[in-house]
Design a protein around this motif. Structure first.
Motif, PDB file in Angstrom:
ATOM      1  N   SER A   2     -22.979   1.345   2.333  1.00  0.00           N
ATOM      2  CA  SER A   2     -23.646   0.366   1.463  1.00  0.00           C
ATOM      3  C   SER A   2     -25.118   0.275   1.810  1.00  0.00           C
ATOM      4  O   SER A   2     -25.966   0.117   0.928  1.00  0.00           O
ATOM      5  CB  SER A   2     -23.061  -1.032   1.630  1.00  0.00           C
ATOM      6  OG  SER A   2     -21.695  -0.981   1.601  1.00  0.00           O
ATOM      7  N   CYS A   9     -10.804  -7.535   0.933  1.00  0.00           N
ATOM      8  CA  CYS A   9     -11.442  -7.228   2.208  1.00  0.00           C
ATOM      9  C   CYS A   9     -11.759  -8.512   2.978  1.00  0.00           C
ATOM     10  O   CYS A   9     -12.606  -9.304   2.561  1.00  0.00           O
ATOM     11  CB  CYS A   9     -12.752  -6.483   1.949  1.00  0.00           C
ATOM     12  SG  CYS A   9     -13.625  -6.120   3.471  1.00  0.00           S
ATOM     13  N   VAL A  46      -8.804   0.127  -2.060  1.00  0.00           N
ATOM     14  CA  VAL A  46      -7.759   0.826  -1.307  1.00  0.00           C
ATOM     15  C   VAL A  46      -6.522   0.756  -2.203  1.00  0.00           C
ATOM     16  O   VAL A  46      -6.230  -0.306  -2.757  1.00  0.00           O
ATOM     17  CB  VAL A  46      -7.521   0.131   0.057  1.00  0.00           C
ATOM     18  CG1 VAL A  46      -6.410   0.842   0.825  1.00  0.00           C
ATOM     19  CG2 VAL A  46      -8.807   0.129   0.880  1.00  0.00           C
ATOM     20  N   HIS A  77      -3.179   0.168  -4.205  1.00  0.00           N
ATOM     21  CA  HIS A  77      -2.103  -0.833  -4.127  1.00  0.00           C
ATOM     22  C   HIS A  77      -0.787  -0.157  -4.497  1.00  0.00           C
ATOM     23  O   HIS A  77      -0.766   0.965  -5.005  1.00  0.00           O
ATOM     24  CB  HIS A  77      -2.403  -1.984  -5.087  1.00  0.00           C
ATOM     25  CG  HIS A  77      -3.503  -2.876  -4.596  1.00  0.00           C
ATOM     26  ND1 HIS A  77      -3.329  -4.219  -4.358  1.00  0.00           N
ATOM     27  CD2 HIS A  77      -4.791  -2.606  -4.266  1.00  0.00           C
ATOM     28  CE1 HIS A  77      -4.463  -4.736  -3.919  1.00  0.00           C
ATOM     29  NE2 HIS A  77      -5.376  -3.778  -3.861  1.00  0.00           N
ATOM     30  N   ARG A  90       0.855  -1.193   0.000  1.00  0.00           N
ATOM     31  CA  ARG A  90       0.000   0.000   0.000  1.00  0.00           C
ATOM     32  C   ARG A  90       0.882   1.231   0.000  1.00  0.00           C
ATOM     33  O   ARG A  90       1.868   1.279   0.747  1.00  0.00           O
ATOM     34  CB  ARG A  90      -0.833   0.066   1.287  1.00  0.00           C
ATOM     35  CG  ARG A  90      -1.726  -1.125   1.553  1.00  0.00           C
ATOM     36  CD  ARG A  90      -3.047  -0.956   0.887  1.00  0.00           C
ATOM     37  NE  ARG A  90      -4.008  -1.942   1.351  1.00  0.00           N
ATOM     38  CZ  ARG A  90      -4.899  -2.498   0.555  1.00  0.00           C
ATOM     39  NH1 ARG A  90      -4.958  -2.188  -0.734  1.00  0.00           N
ATOM     40  NH2 ARG A  90      -5.764  -3.355   1.042  1.00  0.00           N
ATOM     41  N   ARG A  97      -2.701  -9.876   9.798  1.00  0.00           N
ATOM     42  CA  ARG A  97      -3.896 -10.443   9.156  1.00  0.00           C
ATOM     43  C   ARG A  97      -4.250 -11.773   9.830  1.00  0.00           C
ATOM     44  O   ARG A  97      -5.422 -12.063  10.068  1.00  0.00           O
ATOM     45  CB  ARG A  97      -3.659 -10.601   7.649  1.00  0.00           C
ATOM     46  CG  ARG A  97      -4.929 -10.947   6.910  1.00  0.00           C
ATOM     47  CD  ARG A  97      -5.095 -10.256   5.589  1.00  0.00           C
ATOM     48  NE  ARG A  97      -6.214 -10.862   4.874  1.00  0.00           N
ATOM     49  CZ  ARG A  97      -6.914 -10.284   3.936  1.00  0.00           C
ATOM     50  NH1 ARG A  97      -6.647  -9.087   3.542  1.00  0.00           N
ATOM     51  NH2 ARG A  97      -7.913 -10.903   3.343  1.00  0.00           N
ATOM     52  N   ARG A 124      -4.848  -8.759  -0.706  1.00  0.00           N
ATOM     53  CA  ARG A 124      -5.250  -7.574   0.042  1.00  0.00           C
ATOM     54  C   ARG A 124      -6.755  -7.339  -0.029  1.00  0.00           C
ATOM     55  O   ARG A 124      -7.239  -6.235   0.263  1.00  0.00           O
ATOM     56  CB  ARG A 124      -4.515  -6.327  -0.469  1.00  0.00           C
ATOM     57  CG  ARG A 124      -3.012  -6.330  -0.326  1.00  0.00           C
ATOM     58  CD  ARG A 124      -2.497  -6.646   1.051  1.00  0.00           C
ATOM     59  NE  ARG A 124      -2.699  -5.667   2.096  1.00  0.00           N
ATOM     60  CZ  ARG A 124      -1.754  -4.850   2.589  1.00  0.00           C
ATOM     61  NH1 ARG A 124      -0.544  -4.880   2.087  1.00  0.00           N
ATOM     62  NH2 ARG A 124      -2.013  -4.043   3.588  1.00  0.00           N
ATOM     63  N   TRP A 174       2.449  -7.507   7.810  1.00  0.00           N
ATOM     64  CA  TRP A 174       1.069  -7.611   7.312  1.00  0.00           C
ATOM     65  C   TRP A 174       0.521  -9.027   7.541  1.00  0.00           C
ATOM     66  O   TRP A 174      -0.599  -9.198   8.017  1.00  0.00           O
ATOM     67  CB  TRP A 174       1.010  -7.256   5.816  1.00  0.00           C
ATOM     68  CG  TRP A 174      -0.322  -7.609   5.217  1.00  0.00           C
ATOM     69  CD1 TRP A 174      -1.469  -6.880   5.305  1.00  0.00           C
ATOM     70  CD2 TRP A 174      -0.643  -8.789   4.480  1.00  0.00           C
ATOM     71  NE1 TRP A 174      -2.488  -7.539   4.662  1.00  0.00           N
ATOM     72  CE2 TRP A 174      -2.007  -8.713   4.145  1.00  0.00           C
ATOM     73  CE3 TRP A 174       0.090  -9.907   4.062  1.00  0.00           C
ATOM     74  CZ2 TRP A 174      -2.662  -9.710   3.419  1.00  0.00           C
ATOM     75  CZ3 TRP A 174      -0.561 -10.899   3.338  1.00  0.00           C
ATOM     76  CH2 TRP A 174      -1.917 -10.790   3.022  1.00  0.00           C
TER      77      TRP A 174
HETATM   78  C1  HEM Z   1     -19.869  -3.229   2.617  1.00  0.00           C
HETATM   79  C2  HEM Z   1     -18.841  -3.140   3.425  1.00  0.00           C
HETATM   80  C3  HEM Z   1     -17.397  -3.169   2.993  1.00  0.00           C
HETATM   81  C4  HEM Z   1     -16.839  -2.894   1.772  1.00  0.00           C
HETATM   82  C5  HEM Z   1     -17.522  -2.482   0.489  1.00  0.00           C
HETATM   83  C6  HEM Z   1     -15.407  -3.083   1.912  1.00  0.00           C
HETATM   84  C7  HEM Z   1     -14.492  -2.910   0.899  1.00  0.00           C
HETATM   85  C8  HEM Z   1     -13.117  -3.079   1.038  1.00  0.00           C
HETATM   86  C9  HEM Z   1     -12.157  -2.888  -0.034  1.00  0.00           C
HETATM   87  C10 HEM Z   1     -12.486  -2.475  -1.457  1.00  0.00           C
HETATM   88  C11 HEM Z   1     -10.922  -3.130   0.482  1.00  0.00           C
HETATM   89  C12 HEM Z   1      -9.598  -3.028  -0.265  1.00  0.00           C
HETATM   90  C13 HEM Z   1      -9.368  -4.204  -1.215  1.00  0.00           C
HETATM   91  C14 HEM Z   1      -8.120  -4.035  -2.039  1.00  0.00           C
HETATM   92  O1  HEM Z   1      -7.343  -3.130  -1.784  1.00  0.00           O
HETATM   93  O2  HEM Z   1      -7.899  -4.794  -2.979  1.00  0.00           O
HETATM   94  C15 HEM Z   1     -11.092  -3.458   1.878  1.00  0.00           C
HETATM   95  C16 HEM Z   1     -10.059  -3.770   2.729  1.00  0.00           C
HETATM   96  C17 HEM Z   1     -10.236  -4.103   4.067  1.00  0.00           C
HETATM   97  N1  HEM Z   1     -11.441  -4.228   4.735  1.00  0.00           N
HETATM   98 FE1  HEM Z   1     -13.273  -3.941   3.956  1.00  0.00          FE
HETATM   99  N2  HEM Z   1     -15.139  -3.465   3.204  1.00  0.00           N
HETATM  100  C18 HEM Z   1     -16.317  -3.546   3.898  1.00  0.00           C
HETATM  101  C19 HEM Z   1     -16.501  -3.939   5.222  1.00  0.00           C
HETATM  102  C20 HEM Z   1     -15.487  -4.346   6.069  1.00  0.00           C
HETATM  103  C21 HEM Z   1     -15.676  -4.850   7.409  1.00  0.00           C
HETATM  104  C22 HEM Z   1     -17.042  -5.092   8.063  1.00  0.00           C
HETATM  105  C23 HEM Z   1     -14.428  -5.084   7.920  1.00  0.00           C
HETATM  106  C24 HEM Z   1     -14.022  -5.605   9.272  1.00  0.00           C
HETATM  107  C25 HEM Z   1     -14.797  -6.064  10.202  1.00  0.00           C
HETATM  108  C26 HEM Z   1     -13.455  -4.736   6.889  1.00  0.00           C
HETATM  109  C27 HEM Z   1     -12.097  -4.828   7.041  1.00  0.00           C
HETATM  110  C28 HEM Z   1     -11.173  -4.579   6.039  1.00  0.00           C
HETATM  111  C29 HEM Z   1      -9.731  -4.687   6.224  1.00  0.00           C
HETATM  112  C30 HEM Z   1      -9.013  -5.057   7.532  1.00  0.00           C
HETATM  113  C31 HEM Z   1      -9.135  -4.391   4.987  1.00  0.00           C
HETATM  114  C32 HEM Z   1      -7.650  -4.356   4.639  1.00  0.00           C
HETATM  115  C33 HEM Z   1      -7.172  -5.686   4.045  1.00  0.00           C
HETATM  116  C34 HEM Z   1      -5.683  -5.683   3.744  1.00  0.00           C
HETATM  117  O3  HEM Z   1      -5.114  -4.650   3.451  1.00  0.00           O
HETATM  118  O4  HEM Z   1      -5.089  -6.767   3.797  1.00  0.00           O
HETATM  119  N3  HEM Z   1     -14.143  -4.296   5.775  1.00  0.00           N
HETATM  120  N4  HEM Z   1     -12.445  -3.438   2.195  1.00  0.00           N
END
Ligand code: HEM
Length: 414
Positions: free
Chosen positions: A254, A351, A275, A277, A41, A70, A349, A66
């Motif tokens: 959402s 979600c 998010v 990259h 990132r 995770r 990476r 990371w």
């Molecule tokens: C509708 C709800 C949500 C949407 C649309 C969403 C969407 C996303 C997206 C697009 C990413 C980045 C993916 C990428 O960079 O390729 C992300 C990362 C992440 N999301 Fe969500 N998210 C949602 C809800 C949640 C919830 C409920 C949690 C935790 C309880 C969460 C925790 C995380 C975490 C920790 C990351 C970082 C993953 C990483 O960098 O390894 N998200 N999310």
């Protein structure tokens, strides 16, 4: 810009490079086949402050830290067992929303209410019960007011375009001193709030119970990992910070889109460019050379709305997911992925919260539509679905006032 410059283009913004990818095959390369190369990132002067220079999980580079974060977060948050354990509690919190609407039926069925506020309390309660076994009494609870204020200030400062000039042109950075001090001040007060009111309470409880302590929420698992020396006390706080930013507002946005225009996550998705990259080393993408440390964004919104890949993309036609050819597909983590539709990203990476967000979203919308007919208030024919965005979020600009009429004309109990 994708329509003018094509499915991949590189922008030079002062000292920084930004590559924008808007094609399912290229998204496959960034997120999946070259997921390691593009799995870091980018940060900037502001995100360095809000992540303690990458002591968190969401904004850290791809590597051992990371992986460890995770893994530690997966056990208490992102497994089927957790979904099973907490789905009853989610139902309870949603029932309380229905109860509150019914208790205020005179007003909500005539003038309507801004439902976002009540759903926000519900989502904070869902996440804080999972994290700390704690909940807020009401929208007037001083701790709720403080938590939402801290998180909203954090989002505004981090997502603003106001500081880009100093980030892109290092010579201008001295002009950002005031802005960065504001960020530092907020961050230290905000982390102290999480620590003093929530994390310390769990630590105390665990210390008092000693050996007899039964792990009863995510924080207990995480403190346990810290005690075993796997992570630091700072990492514990940054996990709390990450859940506060990643879990609550995204799911709430959402829900607001779902209530306003039904087809949420495709027509409007809260993180339309995912998010960002980043590649730590020079890499190749679609035949082009991508300089090292380029911010790479995948235009997930355009992938999901480009008429080249979708028939009449602005129409509500859920059957499109069964009828239309998915184009670039690949098996990732045991599941078949359609690279036109990536609201949660895909690959390393992606979600991890998808396992919670989808059932919670389904439960809430299901409960509301089975209890109420939802309408725009008198006057406007439709809910205003104007948008507002930050560096990588997109949400509804004016929180909708929604009129809730009990189904069948009589009050249905939760
Ligand atoms: C509708 C709800 C949500 C949407 C649309 C969403 C969407 C996303 C997206 C697009 C990413 C980045 C993916 C990428 O960079 O390729 C992300 C990362 C992440 N999301 Fe969500 N998210 C949602 C809800 C949640 C919830 C409920 C949690 C935790 C309880 C969460 C925790 C995380 C975490 C920790 C990351 C970082 C993953 C990483 O960098 O390894 N998200 N999310």
């Amino acid at each position: 810009m994708s329509q003018t410059y094509g499915s991949i283009f590189l922008l030079k913004l002062g000292s920084k490079n930004l590559a924008v990818v808007s094609d399912p095959e290229l998204a496959n390369q960034v997120l999946h086949t070259q997921g390691v190369e593009f799995g870091s990132r980018p940060r900037n002067v502001v995100f360095d402050i809000f992540t303690g220079n990458g002591q968190d999980m969401v904004f850290t580079i791809y590597g051992d830290h990371w992986r460890k974060m995770r893994r530690i977060m997966t056990l208490p948050f992102f497994t089927n067992k957790v979904v099973h354990q907490y789905s009853g509690m989610w139902g309870e919190e949603i029932d309380l929303v229905v109860r509150d609407l019914n208790n205020n039926i005179e007003k909500v069925s005539k003038e309507g209410i801004v439902i976002r506020r009540r759903l926000q309390l519900m989502l904070y309660n869902i996440m804080y019960r999972m994290m700390f076994d704690a909940k807020f009494e009401s929208q007037e609870d001083p701790l709720f007011i403080e938590a939402t204020r801290f998180n909203s200030e954090r989002s505004q400062l981090a997502q603003s375009f106001e500081y880009n000039y100093g980030d892109f042109i290092p010579l201008l950075r001295p002009f950002l001193r005031g802005y960065l001090n504001k960020c530092r001040d907020l961050q230290s007060r905000r982390l102290a709030f999480f620590n003093n009111y929530y994390v310390e309470k769990r630590r105390k409880m665990m210390a008092e119970n000693g050996e007899k302590h039964q792990i009863s929420c995510a924080m207990d698992h995480i403190i346990d990992a810290q005690k075993k020396g796997e992570i630091t006390e700072e990492n514990v706080l940054y996990i709390v910070e990450n859940i506060n930013v990643a879990a609550i507002e995204t799911t709430l946005w959402s829900m607001e889109w779902a209530i306003a225009e039904v087809e949420t996550l495709r027509l409007h998705t809260p993180i339309p460019l995912l998010v960002p990259h980043m590649n730590l080393e020079e890499a190749k993408l679609g035949g082009y050379t991508i300089p090292k440390e380029t911010k790479v964004v995948v235009n997930a919104w355009w992938l999901a709305n480009n008429p080249k890949w979708w028939k009449n993309p602005s129409e509500f036609r859920p059957e499109r997911f069964l009828e239309e050819d998915g184009g670039t597909q690949a098996v990732v983590g045991g599941g078949n992925v359609d690279f036109r539709f990536l609201p949660f990203g895909v690959g390393r990476r992606s979600c991890p919260g998808i396992i919670l967000a989808l059932p919670i979203l389904g439960l809430v919308i299901g409960k509301l539509v089975s209890n109420f007919e939802m309408h725009a208030p008198q006057g406007p024919e439709k809910i205003d679905v104007g948008e507002r965005g930050g560096q990588f979020s997109l949400h509804i600009a004016n929180h909708s006032t929604v009129v809730f009429k009990p189904i069948g004309g009589s009050i249905v109990k939760a």
